[in-house]
Every structure is written in structure tokens, then in C-alpha cells.
Scaffold this motif. Structure first.
Motif, PDB file in Angstrom:
ATOM      1  N   MET A 247      43.303 -36.373 -43.634  1.00  0.00           N
ATOM      2  CA  MET A 247      42.432 -34.974 -43.848  1.00  0.00           C
ATOM      3  C   MET A 247      41.394 -35.119 -45.047  1.00  0.00           C
ATOM      4  SD  MET A 247      45.265 -31.873 -43.235  1.00  0.00           S
ATOM      5  CE  MET A 247      44.026 -30.518 -43.675  1.00  0.00           C
ATOM      6  N   MET A 248      41.939 -35.808 -46.257  1.00  0.00           N
ATOM      7  CA  MET A 248      41.029 -36.017 -47.212  1.00  0.00           C
ATOM      8  C   MET A 248      39.856 -36.655 -46.976  1.00  0.00           C
ATOM      9  SD  MET A 248      41.940 -37.447 -50.987  1.00  0.00           S
ATOM     10  CE  MET A 248      41.786 -39.396 -50.480  1.00  0.00           C
ATOM     11  N   TYR A 249      40.298 -37.964 -46.439  1.00  0.00           N
ATOM     12  CA  TYR A 249      38.937 -38.944 -45.932  1.00  0.00           C
ATOM     13  C   TYR A 249      38.288 -38.129 -44.976  1.00  0.00           C
ATOM     14  CZ  TYR A 249      40.889 -42.568 -48.907  1.00  0.00           C
ATOM     15  OH  TYR A 249      41.108 -43.406 -49.810  1.00  0.00           O
ATOM     16  N   GLY A 250      38.882 -37.160 -44.055  1.00  0.00           N
ATOM     17  CA  GLY A 250      37.902 -36.409 -42.990  1.00  0.00           C
ATOM     18  C   GLY A 250      36.943 -35.415 -43.811  1.00  0.00           C
ATOM     19  N   GLY A 251      37.423 -34.903 -44.921  1.00  0.00           N
ATOM     20  CA  GLY A 251      36.801 -34.075 -45.717  1.00  0.00           C
ATOM     21  C   GLY A 251      35.533 -34.780 -46.613  1.00  0.00           C
ATOM     22  N   LEU A 252      35.864 -36.045 -46.835  1.00  0.00           N
ATOM     23  CA  LEU A 252      34.991 -36.752 -47.570  1.00  0.00           C
ATOM     24  C   LEU A 252      33.803 -37.041 -46.705  1.00  0.00           C
ATOM     25  CD1 LEU A 252      37.175 -39.139 -49.938  1.00  0.00           C
ATOM     26  CD2 LEU A 252      35.414 -37.187 -50.381  1.00  0.00           C
ATOM     27  N   PHE A 253      34.135 -37.388 -45.459  1.00  0.00           N
ATOM     28  CA  PHE A 253      33.260 -37.686 -44.590  1.00  0.00           C
ATOM     29  C   PHE A 253      32.224 -36.665 -44.251  1.00  0.00           C
ATOM     30  CE2 PHE A 253      32.180 -38.233 -39.992  1.00  0.00           C
ATOM     31  CZ  PHE A 253      31.172 -39.141 -39.939  1.00  0.00           C
ATOM     32  N   PHE A 254      32.942 -35.503 -43.933  1.00  0.00           N
ATOM     33  CA  PHE A 254      32.147 -34.268 -43.436  1.00  0.00           C
ATOM     34  C   PHE A 254      31.275 -33.836 -44.761  1.00  0.00           C
ATOM     35  CE2 PHE A 254      31.988 -29.516 -43.633  1.00  0.00           C
ATOM     36  CZ  PHE A 254      31.353 -29.216 -42.459  1.00  0.00           C
ATOM     37  N   SER A 255      31.531 -34.092 -45.832  1.00  0.00           N
ATOM     38  CA  SER A 255      30.810 -33.925 -47.026  1.00  0.00           C
ATOM     39  C   SER A 255      29.560 -34.589 -46.950  1.00  0.00           C
ATOM     40  CB  SER A 255      31.691 -34.102 -48.442  1.00  0.00           C
ATOM     41  OG  SER A 255      32.680 -33.121 -48.251  1.00  0.00           O
ATOM     42  N   LEU A 256      29.831 -35.845 -46.545  1.00  0.00           N
ATOM     43  CA  LEU A 256      28.630 -36.837 -46.555  1.00  0.00           C
ATOM     44  C   LEU A 256      27.626 -36.527 -45.599  1.00  0.00           C
ATOM     45  CD1 LEU A 256      30.343 -40.304 -47.595  1.00  0.00           C
ATOM     46  CD2 LEU A 256      28.765 -39.111 -49.032  1.00  0.00           C
ATOM     47  N   CYS A 257      28.365 -35.829 -44.492  1.00  0.00           N
ATOM     48  CA  CYS A 257      27.657 -35.512 -43.266  1.00  0.00           C
ATOM     49  C   CYS A 257      26.672 -34.371 -43.613  1.00  0.00           C
ATOM     50  CB  CYS A 257      28.510 -34.919 -42.157  1.00  0.00           C
ATOM     51  SG  CYS A 257      29.120 -36.689 -41.222  1.00  0.00           S
ATOM     52  N   ILE A 258      26.871 -33.755 -44.795  1.00  0.00           N
ATOM     53  CA  ILE A 258      25.958 -32.623 -45.463  1.00  0.00           C
ATOM     54  C   ILE A 258      25.077 -33.059 -46.423  1.00  0.00           C
ATOM     55  CG2 ILE A 258      25.929 -30.565 -46.584  1.00  0.00           C
ATOM     56  CD1 ILE A 258      28.730 -29.940 -45.698  1.00  0.00           C
ATOM     57  N   PHE A 259      25.712 -33.945 -47.178  1.00  0.00           N
ATOM     58  CA  PHE A 259      24.884 -34.680 -48.144  1.00  0.00           C
ATOM     59  C   PHE A 259      23.663 -35.219 -47.771  1.00  0.00           C
ATOM     60  CE2 PHE A 259      24.076 -37.951 -51.451  1.00  0.00           C
ATOM     61  CZ  PHE A 259      23.791 -37.417 -52.536  1.00  0.00           C
ATOM     62  N   VAL A 260      24.013 -36.414 -46.823  1.00  0.00           N
ATOM     63  CA  VAL A 260      22.960 -37.414 -46.386  1.00  0.00           C
ATOM     64  C   VAL A 260      21.835 -36.647 -45.667  1.00  0.00           C
ATOM     65  CG1 VAL A 260      22.470 -39.248 -44.993  1.00  0.00           C
ATOM     66  CG2 VAL A 260      24.416 -39.475 -46.430  1.00  0.00           C
ATOM     67  N   PRO A 261      21.935 -35.713 -44.606  1.00  0.00           N
ATOM     68  CA  PRO A 261      20.942 -34.864 -43.875  1.00  0.00           C
ATOM     69  C   PRO A 261      20.226 -34.168 -45.099  1.00  0.00           C
ATOM     70  CG  PRO A 261      23.052 -34.933 -42.689  1.00  0.00           C
ATOM     71  CD  PRO A 261      23.581 -35.475 -43.935  1.00  0.00           C
ATOM     72  N   ALA A 262      20.835 -33.519 -46.086  1.00  0.00           N
ATOM     73  CA  ALA A 262      20.037 -32.896 -46.962  1.00  0.00           C
ATOM     74  C   ALA A 262      19.212 -33.431 -47.849  1.00  0.00           C
ATOM     75  CB  ALA A 262      21.186 -31.856 -47.850  1.00  0.00           C
ATOM     76  N   LEU A 263      19.640 -34.766 -48.218  1.00  0.00           N
ATOM     77  CA  LEU A 263      18.662 -35.624 -49.127  1.00  0.00           C
ATOM     78  C   LEU A 263      17.544 -36.105 -48.301  1.00  0.00           C
ATOM     79  CD1 LEU A 263      18.963 -36.874 -51.903  1.00  0.00           C
ATOM     80  CD2 LEU A 263      19.831 -38.973 -50.791  1.00  0.00           C
ATOM     81  N   PHE A 264      18.003 -36.440 -46.796  1.00  0.00           N
ATOM     82  CA  PHE A 264      16.688 -36.783 -46.035  1.00  0.00           C
ATOM     83  C   PHE A 264      15.729 -35.491 -45.932  1.00  0.00           C
ATOM     84  CE2 PHE A 264      14.941 -37.357 -41.652  1.00  0.00           C
ATOM     85  CZ  PHE A 264      13.932 -38.414 -42.019  1.00  0.00           C
ATOM     86  N   GLN A 265      16.422 -34.379 -45.682  1.00  0.00           N
ATOM     87  CA  GLN A 265      15.374 -33.176 -45.375  1.00  0.00           C
ATOM     88  C   GLN A 265      14.552 -32.796 -46.532  1.00  0.00           C
ATOM     89  OE1 GLN A 265      14.529 -31.480 -42.729  1.00  0.00           O
ATOM     90  NE2 GLN A 265      15.800 -32.871 -41.304  1.00  0.00           N
ATOM     91  N   LEU A 266      15.214 -33.084 -47.777  1.00  0.00           N
ATOM     92  CA  LEU A 266      14.568 -32.764 -49.061  1.00  0.00           C
ATOM     93  C   LEU A 266      13.265 -33.725 -49.379  1.00  0.00           C
ATOM     94  CD1 LEU A 266      17.491 -31.671 -51.249  1.00  0.00           C
ATOM     95  CD2 LEU A 266      15.645 -30.442 -50.853  1.00  0.00           C
ATOM     96  N   TRP A 267      13.775 -35.125 -48.837  1.00  0.00           N
ATOM     97  CA  TRP A 267      12.747 -35.929 -48.833  1.00  0.00           C
ATOM     98  C   TRP A 267      11.341 -35.706 -48.121  1.00  0.00           C
ATOM     99  CZ3 TRP A 267      10.812 -39.766 -45.456  1.00  0.00           C
ATOM    100  CH2 TRP A 267      10.050 -40.784 -45.745  1.00  0.00           C
TER     101      TRP A 267
END
Length: 275
Positions: A247-267
Motif C-alpha cells: 500500500m505504501m509503494y502504491g501511495g508513492l506511485f499514486f503521488s508520482l502520478c499527480i506530481f509528474v503530470p502537474a510538472l508537465f502541465q505547469l511547464w
């Protein structure tokens, strides 16, 4: 890049950092003195802790307000509504999501490196977090003061002196100073990484507002987690997932699924704004 401009920028940065540290130190000293005056020999530890937190939170609010007024009044950090006129609502939303996506990965990294805050610093933050004034201090006023100083003043001066070619130097130096002034590795590493994101946003927009949204969300989540899930304050990230590694690594993966698209969209969004 003009050497005279660089020297001038360096002197301004020394001035800005010195004033920021001085205001914070004086307010902390005043707050601690006020706390000692309020302490009552008859009070219980719980009552004393609430008094301590309220006093420290109020002095943090006052010091942040003084910092804001000083830097705006002297025009070291110019403030205008020009960026708001571009209606950057998408940038604000993605900035908030970027903050949300960074929280679990950053906590994971800090734990893996085995970094912890000094006990005195931890106790001070806990006392502030437990009172309503704590949110006004740490969730609102501190982010405003820090963004005014580190992005609105320090990074602005560096960008003007170093030029577009050296913009990453102008991003890294304020982030590094931002990390160092926290005076402990646990907070310093987190502040440095977040400072890089805040600096990148400022360099793309020439406004502290997107970074302020990111900073506000980051601090607000910390405040909410402390008060809504007090059992997590002394725990590890794995405890948040009831000891379940998957569950913890799933939570980390889910966080990155928010972080990476947000970074791309901001760019994309900030590039569109520049054009």
C-alpha cells in the motif's frame, strides 16, 4: 553578465538574508520571553503548552508581517497585479497539485536517509501546530514572508544580474539558502527541494503567486495531518499505510502520478504564458 551587477546582487542578497534572519531571531527571542512571562507555576503542562503555542504562533505572524511590509515598502520585492490579469487559474491549480504530489515522496526520501528534526525544533512546531493561530502562522503568513524574501527579492535580483543563460544558478542559490536557514538537515533537505520547485515556478512566471500556492498547500497539508491524524506525528510513512509495504509503494506511485503530470502541465502553461 556584468561583474558589477553580480557584486551588487551578492551584497543585496547578504542584506536580505541578514534582515530575514534578524527579524526571525528577534521574534523568536521575544516569543520565548513572552512565554516565560505567561507560564504559571500552578498551570498544568497542557495549559502551558497551549500558551507556548499561541505565543510562538502570534510572534511568527508578527515577524512575517514585518518582513512582508519591509520588503514591499522598500520595493526589494515589487508587488503588482499584472500576473493576475493573465488569469493564471490553471497554473494555480497545477501548482497545488504539484505540492500534493510531492509530499509522500519527500517524506519517503527523508526517512530513507534517516533524517530527523532536533527535539527542540520538533517540540516548538508541535506546540504551534496545536493552536488555531498556528495555521495562520505556518499555513499563511510564513509562506508569504518566505516567498517575498527568497523568490520576490533574492531570486529576482539574481535573475536580473545573471541573465537568462544562468537562470538555474538564480534558482539553486535561493533554494540552497532557504534550506540552510532551517538549521537542520531534515527540514533543510525538504526546503531545498521545494525551493527548487518554487524557484522554477518563479523563473517561468516572474510572479511569486504560483509558488505561494504550492507553499501554502504544502504547509496546510502538514498542519491538517498533524491535527487530524495525531497518531502519525511520531510515526513513519509505513504507519500511515498500517504497516503494509504494498500500500505504501502504491501511495508513492499514486503521488508520482499527480506530481509528474502537474510538472508537465505547469511547464506547458507557463511556456504559453511567456509567449
Amino acid at each position: 553578465m556584468n561583474n558589477k551587477n553580480v557584486l551588487s546582487a551578492a551584497l543585496y542578497i547578504i542584506l536580505f538574508v541578514s534582515l530575514f534572519v534578524l527579524i526571525q531571531s528577534l521574534s523568536l527571542f521575544a516569543g520565548s520571553q513572552f512565554v516565560s512571562l505567561l507560564r504559571s507555576p500552578q498551570a498544568t503542562n497542557g495549559v502551558d503548552m497551549i500558551k507556548d503555542g499561541e505565543s510562538l504562533a502570534m510572534t511568527a505572524v508578527v515577524s512575517s508581517l514585518i518582513t512582508f511590509v519591509l520588503f514591499v515598502a522598500t520595493k526589494w520585492a515589487p508587488v503588482s497585479r499584472n500576473y493576475l490579469k493573465t488569469r493564471p487559474w490553471g497554473v494555480f491549480i497545477w501548482s497545488g497539485l504539484l505540492a500534493l504530489g510531492s509530499i509522500l515522496p519527500m517524506e519517503f526520501i527523508v526517512e530513507k536517509i534517516n533524517l530527523t528534526m532536533p527535539e527542540g525544533t520538533q517540540a516548538m512546531f508541535e506546540s504551534i501546530m496545536k493552536v488555531s493561530w498556528g495555521y495562520i502562522a505556518l499555513g499563511i503568513m510564513v509562506p508569504i514572508a518566505e516567498e517575498i524574501v527568497f523568490r520576490g527579492a533574492i531570486q529576482r535580483v539574481l535573475q536580473n544580474a545573471l541573465g537568462e543563460r544562468n537562470r538555474w544558478i538564480a534558482i539553486v542559490i535561493p533554494a540552497l539558502i532557504f534550506g540552510v536557514i532551517h538549521l537542520n538537515l531534515a527540514q533543510g533537505l525538504h526546503a531545498f527541494v521545494i525551493g527548487l520547485l518554487l524557484g522554477w515556478l518563479y523563473s517561468r512566471t516572474n510572479s511569486i503567486l504560483p509558488g505561494l500556492v504550492l507553499h501554502w498547500v504544502n504547509n496546510s497539508v502538514a498542519y491538517l495531518m498533524f491535527n487530524l491524524m495525531p497518531q502519525m506525528n511520531d510515526g513513519k510513512l509505513i504507519d500511515f499505510f498500517h504497516g503494509n509495504n504494498r500500500m505504501m509503494y502504491g501511495g508513492l506511485f499514486f503521488s508520482l502520478c499527480i506530481f509528474v503530470p502537474a510538472l508537465f502541465q505547469l511547464w506547458k502553461e507557463t511556456d504559453k504564458g511567456k509567449k
